[in-house]
Write a protein that holds these residues in place. Structure first.
Motif, PDB file in Angstrom:
ATOM      1  N   ALA A   1      -7.531  -6.163 -11.012  1.00  0.00           N
ATOM      2  CA  ALA A   1      -7.705  -5.876  -9.585  1.00  0.00           C
ATOM      3  C   ALA A   1      -7.326  -4.426  -9.315  1.00  0.00           C
ATOM      4  CB  ALA A   1      -6.842  -6.809  -8.745  1.00  0.00           C
TER       5      ALA A   1
ATOM      6  N   ASN B   1      -8.328  -1.870  -3.218  1.00  0.00           N
ATOM      7  CA  ASN B   1      -8.402  -3.075  -2.394  1.00  0.00           C
ATOM      8  C   ASN B   1      -7.640  -2.902  -1.089  1.00  0.00           C
ATOM      9  OD1 ASN B   1     -10.020  -5.234  -3.604  1.00  0.00           O
ATOM     10  ND2 ASN B   1      -8.632  -4.985  -5.332  1.00  0.00           N
TER      11      ASN B   1
ATOM     12  N   ASP C   1      -9.406  -3.111   2.518  1.00  0.00           N
ATOM     13  CA  ASP C   1      -8.928  -4.017   3.577  1.00  0.00           C
ATOM     14  C   ASP C   1      -8.765  -3.273   4.899  1.00  0.00           C
ATOM     15  OD1 ASP C   1      -8.854  -6.322   2.054  1.00  0.00           O
ATOM     16  OD2 ASP C   1      -6.729  -6.114   1.538  1.00  0.00           O
TER      17      ASP C   1
ATOM     18  N   VAL D   1     -12.883  -8.812  -3.429  1.00  0.00           N
ATOM     19  CA  VAL D   1     -11.775  -8.222  -4.177  1.00  0.00           C
ATOM     20  C   VAL D   1     -12.406  -7.331  -5.244  1.00  0.00           C
ATOM     21  CG1 VAL D   1      -9.767  -8.654  -5.649  1.00  0.00           C
ATOM     22  CG2 VAL D   1     -10.318 -10.235  -3.790  1.00  0.00           C
TER      23      VAL D   1
END
Length: 90
Positions: free
Chosen positions: A69, A74, A78, A62
């Motif tokens: 975050a 992210n 992914d 992460v």
């Protein structure tokens, strides 16, 4: 063509990792894998596939910046992580 796509995917993943700081050495690990694909794709594929799965794996990364975050980054990471898996698994 497949190796070019793998290279471009790894390059972007490395860029995203740098945005999120040096995530426990993952930047260097993926840089090494990227280099390995140029000299020994079979070895690099095996090495990369071993990074998926299990605790502390590539799947668990992460990206953060200043304790927050990085949602957009992210999400992209992914997508790239899944894309890379499919490219190498073939």
């Amino acid at each position: 063509m497949k190796l070019k796509n793998i290279d471009l995917t790894l390059k972007r993943m490395i860029e995203l990792l740098r945005m999120g700081g040096e995530v426990e050495g993952w930047t260097a690990a993926l840089e090494g894998i990227r280099e390995d694909f140029h000299s020994d794709p079979k070895y690099a594929s095996s090495k990369l596939m071993s990074m998926y799965g299990g605790m502390g794996s590539l799947n668990d990364l992460v990206l953060y910046s200043d304790g927050q975050a990085l949602v957009v980054e992210n999400n992209e990471f992914d997508i790239l992580r899944a894309q890379l898996y499919k490219l190498v698994k073939r």
